[in-house]
Design a protein around this motif. Structure first.
Motif, PDB file in Angstrom:
ATOM      1  N   LEU A  55      55.068  39.694  60.535  1.00 13.44           N
ATOM      2  CA  LEU A  55      56.183  39.695  60.320  1.00 13.44           C
ATOM      3  C   LEU A  55      56.029  39.448  58.473  1.00 13.44           C
ATOM      4  O   LEU A  55      55.843  37.901  58.364  1.00 13.44           O
ATOM      5  CB  LEU A  55      56.909  38.869  60.915  1.00 13.44           C
ATOM      6  N   HIS A  57      58.109  38.937  55.807  1.00 20.37           N
ATOM      7  CA  HIS A  57      59.589  39.072  54.577  1.00 20.37           C
ATOM      8  C   HIS A  57      59.679  39.157  53.657  1.00 20.37           C
ATOM      9  O   HIS A  57      60.196  39.071  52.324  1.00 20.37           O
ATOM     10  CB  HIS A  57      60.377  37.759  54.897  1.00 20.37           C
ATOM     11  N   ARG A  59      57.048  40.754  50.977  1.00 20.41           N
ATOM     12  CA  ARG A  59      56.538  42.207  50.928  1.00 20.41           C
ATOM     13  C   ARG A  59      56.433  42.334  49.576  1.00 20.41           C
ATOM     14  O   ARG A  59      57.067  42.807  48.266  1.00 20.41           O
ATOM     15  CB  ARG A  59      57.527  42.824  50.959  1.00 20.41           C
ATOM     16  N   PHE A  81      53.793  45.553  63.289  1.00 22.66           N
ATOM     17  CA  PHE A  81      54.115  45.478  61.633  1.00 22.66           C
ATOM     18  C   PHE A  81      55.605  45.193  62.009  1.00 22.66           C
ATOM     19  O   PHE A  81      56.586  45.598  62.201  1.00 22.66           O
ATOM     20  CB  PHE A  81      53.639  45.818  59.887  1.00 22.66           C
ATOM     21  N   PRO A  82      56.211  43.680  62.519  1.00 21.59           N
ATOM     22  CA  PRO A  82      57.287  43.809  63.550  1.00 21.59           C
ATOM     23  C   PRO A  82      58.341  43.667  61.576  1.00 21.59           C
ATOM     24  O   PRO A  82      57.844  42.850  61.220  1.00 21.59           O
ATOM     25  CB  PRO A  82      57.351  42.567  63.873  1.00 21.59           C
ATOM     26  N   GLU A  83      59.622  43.672  62.287  1.00 21.02           N
ATOM     27  CA  GLU A  83      60.678  44.054  61.255  1.00 21.02           C
ATOM     28  C   GLU A  83      61.812  42.466  61.702  1.00 21.02           C
ATOM     29  O   GLU A  83      62.152  41.900  60.634  1.00 21.02           O
ATOM     30  CB  GLU A  83      62.038  45.150  61.689  1.00 21.02           C
ATOM     31  N   ASN A  84      61.645  42.002  62.764  1.00 16.57           N
ATOM     32  CA  ASN A  84      62.151  41.174  62.900  1.00 16.57           C
ATOM     33  C   ASN A  84      62.025  39.991  63.827  1.00 16.57           C
ATOM     34  O   ASN A  84      61.254  39.952  64.385  1.00 16.57           O
ATOM     35  CB  ASN A  84      63.832  41.115  62.744  1.00 16.57           C
ATOM     36  N   ASP A  87      61.760  41.794  66.788  1.00 17.70           N
ATOM     37  CA  ASP A  87      60.763  42.609  67.692  1.00 17.70           C
ATOM     38  C   ASP A  87      59.560  41.414  67.868  1.00 17.70           C
ATOM     39  O   ASP A  87      58.307  41.949  68.345  1.00 17.70           O
ATOM     40  CB  ASP A  87      60.172  43.265  66.487  1.00 17.70           C
TER      41      ASP A  87
END
Length: 377
Positions: A55, A57, A59, A81-84, A87
């Protein structure tokens, strides 16, 4: 005085029983190999290619470099690749990944400014072995990445980019350079599964009782020692036939190199089989039915062999009383012998003490069996 003609007569009779009875034949020849194949895959799978998620954050370019570092070997496999955090919870709950690395916002800024950057690792604790593997390798990759970032910053500042540690630690693994778990487990497992033929020997006298043929043996002039010896030898020789099959399975199926002497291994396996068969014969003296004899031999040879021989639990971690009990089991000594010959190529000089222990256990239980067996109904 032992009359060897009588012993040979009992041996011929018992060998006929072994080859005629399908259960005895399977227990003696086939079952050790089948148990080795089944249990070998269960106990000796090296953990690798563990699925993880990231994950990110931040980027940033640096966070992507860190992710590439994590996927640079086959120890970890980038799965999602979870978003939050929702996930993340869903991935761990379904078992899609075993660990998730969370890179916070400001990861690159903190590294570039010389501050400490925080990275969180969440692991699935329901499988401690896999979780430990993930933690170990994520930590190693993180340390490697941090060291390279520090070198790059020092180089930009005009300092030497080479960071030489004050101690140059060089580790070399003998006998098992790749530290494959299979190399240690399979030879020890061979030592355990070779006790399976003793389960067939535990039926020797109980079968005679159930079939009603024990009366005929009792009526003959054969002595107790001759009877037990005549029944024991065929099982030892038949069990010895399964030893090359187990060695071939370990070498060709599990790719474990046999480093030692094949003849020495066969000789010590003969002592091991003599010890286990003697214990099995003692079981058959006291237990009347074949089903009960099988259950008792399973408890003594398989269960205790797995948990008291040093196969799964190191001998040094056992309590004093448990160690004394384990030393009375032939499997404890043969597990060490099998590992030493297979992996180290040890000779008789290094294994003399274990060979003497097997011989002593075999003679002790053989004499006890002969003395406790009564030639009467």
């Amino acid at each position: 005085m032992i009359n060897w003609r009588r012993v040979l007569s009992i041996m011929r009779k018992e060998w006929w029983h072994i080859t005629r009875d399908k259960m005895s034949f399977i227990l003696l020849l086939v079952s050790p190999v089948l148990v080795l194949i089944t249990m070998g895959y269960a106990f000796s799978i090296d953990i690798t290619n563990v699925g993880i998620g990231v994950l990110d954050h931040d980027r940033s370019t640096m966070s992507r470099q860190y992710i590439n570092q994590l996927r640079s070997t086959d120890a970890l496999r980038m799965e999602a690749f979870p978003e939050n955090l929702q996930d993340v919870d869903r991935l761990l709950m379904r078992g899609d990944v075993k660990a998730v690395v969370i890179i916070p916002k400001g990861f690159a800024r903190d590294l570039q400014s010389g501050d400490t950057a925080t990275v969180q690792v969440i692991v699935d604790g329901t499988d401690p072995n896999t979780a430990g593997h993930a933690i170990e390798h994520v930590g190693a990759h993180t340390e490697n990445f941090a060291a390279r970032q520090m070198e790059a910053q020092l180089s930009q500042a005009g300092y030497s980019a080479s960071l030489e540690p004050p101690i140059d630690l060089r580790v070399r693994s003998w006998y098992n350079p790749s530290l494959r778990y299979t190399v240690s487990m399979i030879p020890a497992l061979v030592g355990v599964v070779l006790s399976v033929p003793a389960m067939a020997a535990s039926l020797a006298l109980s079968r005679e009782r159930e079939w009603g043929t024990l009366e005929g043996l009792i009526a003959t002039p054969i002595g107790r020692f001759e009877l037990i010896l005549g029944k024991l030898i065929p099982y030892v020789l038949a069990g010895l036939l399964s030893v090359p099959l187990c060695i071939a399975t370990a070498v060709y199926l599990y790719r474990v190199t046999f480093q030692g002497s094949f003849l020495l291994y066969m000789l010590l396996a003969l002592l091991f089989l003599f010890a286990t068969m003697s214990i099995a014969m003692l079981i058959s003296v006291f237990i009347k039915s074949q089903q009960a004899a099988i259950m008792a031999s399973m408890m003594i040879f398989l269960f205790s062999g797995f948990f008291m021989s040093g196969l799964l639990i190191p001998f040094s971690l056992m309590g004093p009383l448990l160690q004394m009990e384990a030393l009375l089991l032939p499997t404890t000594h043969f597990v060490i012998i099998s590992r030493s010959i297979f992996v180290k190529g040890a000779g008789l000089a290094e294994l003399r003490g274990f060979a003497i222990a097997l011989l002593a256990i075999g003679l002790l239980f053989f004499v006890l069996t002969s003395l406790l067996f009564k030639k009467k109904l």
